[in-house]
Design a protein around this motif. Structure first.
Motif, PDB file in Angstrom:
ATOM      1  N   ARG A  66       0.871  -1.177   0.000  1.00  0.00           N
ATOM      2  CA  ARG A  66       0.000   0.000   0.000  1.00  0.00           C
ATOM      3  C   ARG A  66       0.911   1.231   0.000  1.00  0.00           C
ATOM      4  NH1 ARG A  66      -5.351   1.483   1.658  1.00  0.00           N
ATOM      5  NH2 ARG A  66      -5.436   3.459   2.807  1.00  0.00           N
ATOM      6  N   ILE A  67       0.802   2.047  -1.046  1.00  0.00           N
ATOM      7  CA  ILE A  67       1.776   3.108  -1.303  1.00  0.00           C
ATOM      8  C   ILE A  67       1.120   4.492  -1.315  1.00  0.00           C
ATOM      9  CG2 ILE A  67       3.572   3.931  -2.890  1.00  0.00           C
ATOM     10  CD1 ILE A  67       4.055   1.131  -1.660  1.00  0.00           C
ATOM     11  N   LEU A  68       1.866   5.454  -0.780  1.00  0.00           N
ATOM     12  CA  LEU A  68       1.436   6.856  -0.834  1.00  0.00           C
ATOM     13  C   LEU A  68       2.538   7.691  -1.467  1.00  0.00           C
ATOM     14  CD1 LEU A  68      -0.501   9.204  -0.053  1.00  0.00           C
ATOM     15  CD2 LEU A  68       0.803   9.377   2.098  1.00  0.00           C
ATOM     16  N   ILE A  69       2.184   8.484  -2.456  1.00  0.00           N
ATOM     17  CA  ILE A  69       3.109   9.431  -3.064  1.00  0.00           C
ATOM     18  C   ILE A  69       2.713  10.836  -2.616  1.00  0.00           C
ATOM     19  CG2 ILE A  69       3.910  10.470  -5.223  1.00  0.00           C
ATOM     20  CD1 ILE A  69       3.561   7.784  -6.564  1.00  0.00           C
ATOM     21  N   PHE A 114      -2.036   5.695  -3.566  1.00  0.00           N
ATOM     22  CA  PHE A 114      -2.690   6.945  -3.196  1.00  0.00           C
ATOM     23  C   PHE A 114      -1.699   8.100  -3.363  1.00  0.00           C
ATOM     24  CE2 PHE A 114      -4.729   3.467  -1.103  1.00  0.00           C
ATOM     25  CZ  PHE A 114      -6.073   3.782  -1.031  1.00  0.00           C
ATOM     26  N   ALA A 115      -2.231   9.304  -3.431  1.00  0.00           N
ATOM     27  CA  ALA A 115      -1.358  10.464  -3.627  1.00  0.00           C
ATOM     28  C   ALA A 115      -1.891  11.669  -2.864  1.00  0.00           C
ATOM     29  CB  ALA A 115      -1.244  10.798  -5.112  1.00  0.00           C
ATOM     30  N   ILE A 116      -0.953  12.477  -2.386  1.00  0.00           N
ATOM     31  CA  ILE A 116      -1.277  13.779  -1.813  1.00  0.00           C
ATOM     32  C   ILE A 116      -0.640  14.821  -2.723  1.00  0.00           C
ATOM     33  CG2 ILE A 116      -0.960  15.365   0.123  1.00  0.00           C
ATOM     34  CD1 ILE A 116      -0.928  13.024   2.005  1.00  0.00           C
ATOM     35  N   SER A 117      -1.456  15.626  -3.355  1.00  0.00           N
ATOM     36  CA  SER A 117      -0.919  16.654  -4.240  1.00  0.00           C
ATOM     37  C   SER A 117      -0.318  17.787  -3.420  1.00  0.00           C
ATOM     38  CB  SER A 117      -2.021  17.185  -5.160  1.00  0.00           C
ATOM     39  OG  SER A 117      -3.083  17.734  -4.388  1.00  0.00           O
ATOM     40  N   ALA A 118       0.357  18.703  -4.087  1.00  0.00           N
ATOM     41  CA  ALA A 118       1.053  19.786  -3.383  1.00  0.00           C
ATOM     42  C   ALA A 118       0.094  20.802  -2.792  1.00  0.00           C
ATOM     43  CB  ALA A 118       2.030  20.474  -4.327  1.00  0.00           C
ATOM     44  N   GLY A 119      -0.983  21.087  -3.494  1.00  0.00           N
ATOM     45  CA  GLY A 119      -1.893  22.134  -3.040  1.00  0.00           C
ATOM     46  C   GLY A 119      -1.381  23.513  -3.451  1.00  0.00           C
ATOM     47  N   PRO A 120      -1.941  24.579  -2.893  1.00  0.00           N
ATOM     48  CA  PRO A 120      -1.506  25.932  -3.237  1.00  0.00           C
ATOM     49  C   PRO A 120      -0.018  26.127  -2.960  1.00  0.00           C
ATOM     50  CG  PRO A 120      -3.550  25.987  -1.982  1.00  0.00           C
ATOM     51  CD  PRO A 120      -3.054  24.577  -1.921  1.00  0.00           C
ATOM     52  N   ILE A 121       0.671  26.798  -3.861  1.00  0.00           N
ATOM     53  CA  ILE A 121       2.110  27.033  -3.709  1.00  0.00           C
ATOM     54  C   ILE A 121       2.356  28.105  -2.652  1.00  0.00           C
ATOM     55  CG2 ILE A 121       4.205  27.836  -4.867  1.00  0.00           C
ATOM     56  CD1 ILE A 121       3.125  26.625  -7.428  1.00  0.00           C
ATOM     57  N   ILE A 137       3.054  14.793  10.383  1.00  0.00           N
ATOM     58  CA  ILE A 137       2.241  14.253   9.296  1.00  0.00           C
ATOM     59  C   ILE A 137       2.814  12.931   8.793  1.00  0.00           C
ATOM     60  CG2 ILE A 137       1.556  14.636   6.894  1.00  0.00           C
ATOM     61  CD1 ILE A 137       1.345  17.630   7.578  1.00  0.00           C
ATOM     62  N   ILE A 138       4.125  12.895   8.592  1.00  0.00           N
ATOM     63  CA  ILE A 138       4.765  11.677   8.096  1.00  0.00           C
ATOM     64  C   ILE A 138       4.579  10.526   9.086  1.00  0.00           C
ATOM     65  CG2 ILE A 138       6.961  10.594   7.494  1.00  0.00           C
ATOM     66  CD1 ILE A 138       5.911  12.470   5.357  1.00  0.00           C
ATOM     67  N   GLU A 139       4.732  10.805  10.365  1.00  0.00           N
ATOM     68  CA  GLU A 139       4.564   9.768  11.384  1.00  0.00           C
ATOM     69  C   GLU A 139       3.141   9.222  11.376  1.00  0.00           C
ATOM     70  OE1 GLU A 139       6.736   8.173  13.358  1.00  0.00           O
ATOM     71  OE2 GLU A 139       8.230   9.245  12.162  1.00  0.00           O
ATOM     72  N   GLU A 140       2.171  10.097  11.190  1.00  0.00           N
ATOM     73  CA  GLU A 140       0.772   9.649  11.148  1.00  0.00           C
ATOM     74  C   GLU A 140       0.501   8.823   9.901  1.00  0.00           C
ATOM     75  OE1 GLU A 140      -3.790  11.480  11.317  1.00  0.00           O
ATOM     76  OE2 GLU A 140      -2.047  12.803  11.560  1.00  0.00           O
ATOM     77  N   LEU A 141       1.067   9.243   8.771  1.00  0.00           N
ATOM     78  CA  LEU A 141       0.830   8.535   7.512  1.00  0.00           C
ATOM     79  C   LEU A 141       1.482   7.158   7.499  1.00  0.00           C
ATOM     80  CD1 LEU A 141       1.248  11.522   5.025  1.00  0.00           C
ATOM     81  CD2 LEU A 141      -0.861  10.254   5.490  1.00  0.00           C
ATOM     82  N   LYS A 142       2.540   6.984   8.259  1.00  0.00           N
ATOM     83  CA  LYS A 142       3.201   5.678   8.339  1.00  0.00           C
ATOM     84  C   LYS A 142       2.256   4.601   8.866  1.00  0.00           C
ATOM     85  CE  LYS A 142       8.048   7.047   9.100  1.00  0.00           C
ATOM     86  NZ  LYS A 142       9.158   7.040  10.094  1.00  0.00           N
ATOM     87  N   LEU A 143       1.250   5.005   9.616  1.00  0.00           N
ATOM     88  CA  LEU A 143       0.297   4.054  10.183  1.00  0.00           C
ATOM     89  C   LEU A 143      -0.651   3.508   9.123  1.00  0.00           C
ATOM     90  CD1 LEU A 143      -0.648   6.039  13.428  1.00  0.00           C
ATOM     91  CD2 LEU A 143       1.052   4.208  13.189  1.00  0.00           C
ATOM     92  N   PHE A 145       0.238   3.345   5.547  1.00  0.00           N
ATOM     93  CA  PHE A 145       0.866   2.887   4.308  1.00  0.00           C
ATOM     94  C   PHE A 145       2.137   2.092   4.580  1.00  0.00           C
ATOM     95  CE2 PHE A 145      -1.555   6.705   3.362  1.00  0.00           C
ATOM     96  CZ  PHE A 145      -2.291   6.314   2.255  1.00  0.00           C
ATOM     97  N   ASP A 146       2.426   1.183   3.631  1.00  0.00           N
ATOM     98  CA  ASP A 146       3.656   0.397   3.738  1.00  0.00           C
ATOM     99  C   ASP A 146       4.874   1.237   3.361  1.00  0.00           C
ATOM    100  OD1 ASP A 146       2.464  -2.158   4.452  1.00  0.00           O
ATOM    101  OD2 ASP A 146       1.660  -2.189   2.407  1.00  0.00           O
ATOM    102  N   TYR A 147       4.719   2.047   2.310  1.00  0.00           N
ATOM    103  CA  TYR A 147       5.807   2.922   1.872  1.00  0.00           C
ATOM    104  C   TYR A 147       5.256   4.294   1.518  1.00  0.00           C
ATOM    105  CZ  TYR A 147       8.709  -1.266   1.472  1.00  0.00           C
ATOM    106  OH  TYR A 147       9.398  -2.418   1.753  1.00  0.00           O
ATOM    107  N   ILE A 148       6.058   5.315   1.828  1.00  0.00           N
ATOM    108  CA  ILE A 148       5.707   6.692   1.491  1.00  0.00           C
ATOM    109  C   ILE A 148       6.821   7.242   0.601  1.00  0.00           C
ATOM    110  CG2 ILE A 148       5.274   9.020   2.370  1.00  0.00           C
ATOM    111  CD1 ILE A 148       4.307   7.716   4.980  1.00  0.00           C
ATOM    112  N   LEU A 149       6.449   7.730  -0.571  1.00  0.00           N
ATOM    113  CA  LEU A 149       7.404   8.251  -1.539  1.00  0.00           C
ATOM    114  C   LEU A 149       7.229   9.757  -1.681  1.00  0.00           C
ATOM    115  CD1 LEU A 149       6.927   5.495  -4.295  1.00  0.00           C
ATOM    116  CD2 LEU A 149       8.475   5.464  -2.323  1.00  0.00           C
ATOM    117  N   LEU A 150       8.317  10.492  -1.521  1.00  0.00           N
ATOM    118  CA  LEU A 150       8.260  11.954  -1.583  1.00  0.00           C
ATOM    119  C   LEU A 150       8.906  12.455  -2.867  1.00  0.00           C
ATOM    120  CD1 LEU A 150       9.371  12.819   2.090  1.00  0.00           C
ATOM    121  CD2 LEU A 150       7.099  12.157   1.254  1.00  0.00           C
ATOM    122  N   ASP A 151       8.166  13.245  -3.614  1.00  0.00           N
ATOM    123  CA  ASP A 151       8.718  13.884  -4.808  1.00  0.00           C
ATOM    124  C   ASP A 151       9.219  15.258  -4.392  1.00  0.00           C
ATOM    125  OD1 ASP A 151       9.413  14.574  -7.357  1.00  0.00           O
ATOM    126  OD2 ASP A 151       7.369  14.959  -8.050  1.00  0.00           O
TER     127      ASP A 151
END
Length: 269
Positions: A66-69, A114-121, A137-143, A145-151
């Motif tokens: 289960r992946i989040l970008i 799944f993905a979280i877009s950047a939102g307003p610049i 936020i990252i600590e909460e998202l770890k619960l 997803f298996d992997y979190i990928l940051l662009d």
């Protein structure tokens, strides 16, 4: 979803196999330490890092994860374009606590991706990415997803990727042949060394497909469908120039040695 996400649209293609090789090598780069949060960066712009990250994320999903970008490029965001998502709200709203974490990530066409877009610049990308709120936020998202990928933005241009080091388990550095300069790549690796960041490896992008380069553990055959920002014929001419000038030979040792050994520039070059 854009047709650059080849691992989803044509999973049996040679390019998709190249991304699966990348997945295998990244996962086995350090089997004693599970690296759940990975970030990708490059030396300059338009090297294809968002496309590489998106395809890598798809291959992880295909292995049952289960992946989040997350689009942490708060200067020129691209993740929402790759997956054709709404970008009216995203990471910046989450950082400002205008939305809840569970409401920030969106489904893509790829199952379990799944993905979280950047939102307003925002006016201060580096500062808000380095905030305590980002770590929370990252600590909460770890619960979830298996992997979190940051662009992240190119480290050779801005410091955004570096300030994320406290929340990142490892970095993938993209080197686009025909675009990246050897010294620029070495400077990026030096920056990571100074902040004690773990670099998982270098992904060589736009590599000419030949027996010579088949020995590398992983790379992207991105040249197959060309750079989205330039015509394919122009990209071919660029690669011919690199071969003619011998520049591919200069960057080859960097890919072969990896990031744990730095080679000093040859004065004769």
């Amino acid at each position: 979803m854009q047709d650059t996400i080849v691992t989803h649209l044509t999973p049996k293609s040679p390019i998709s196999e190249a991304f699966r090789n990348m997945r295998t090598n990244v996962l086995f780069s350090d089997i004693d330490n599970e690296r759940k949060v990975l970030a990708i960066t490059s030396c300059g712009g338009s090297e294809g890092k968002t496309t590489i990250l998106a395809n890598y994320g798809v291959t992880l999903c295909q292995s049952g994860k289960r992946i989040l970008i997350i689009d942490c490029d708060l200067r020129k965001p691209q993740v929402h374009r790759r997956f054709e998502l709404d970008n009216s709200t995203g990471l910046t709203n989450l950082l400002l606590k205008e939305i809840k974490t569970v409401d920030a990530f969106r489904k893509t066409e790829v199952p379990n991706l799944f993905a979280i877009s950047a939102g307003p610049i925002p006016p201060n990308p580096s500062e808000i990415l380095a905030s305590r709120r980002m770590a929370e936020i990252i600590e909460e998202l770890k619960l979830h997803f298996d992997y979190i990928l940051l662009d992240t933005p190119p480290l050779g241009m801005v410091t955004d990727a570096a300030v994320l080091n406290p929340v990142v388990d490892g970095y993938i550095v993209l080197a686009s042949l025909g675009s990246v300069h050897r010294d620029a790549l070495l400077n990026v690796l030096d920056t990571f060394k100074k902040i004690n960041a773990h670099v998982v490896g270098i992904v060589a992008n736009k590599v000419p497909i030949s027996k010579k380069f088949s020995k590398y553990g992983y790379y992207s055959a991105y040249a197959y469908y060309g750079d989205e920002n330039q015509p394919r014929q122009k990209a071919k001419k660029e690669k011919k120039k690199w071969r003619k000038d011998g520049l591919i030979k200069k960057i080859e040792p960097l890919i072969e040695q990896g990031v744990n050994e730095r080679t000093e520039p040859n004065p004769a070059e």
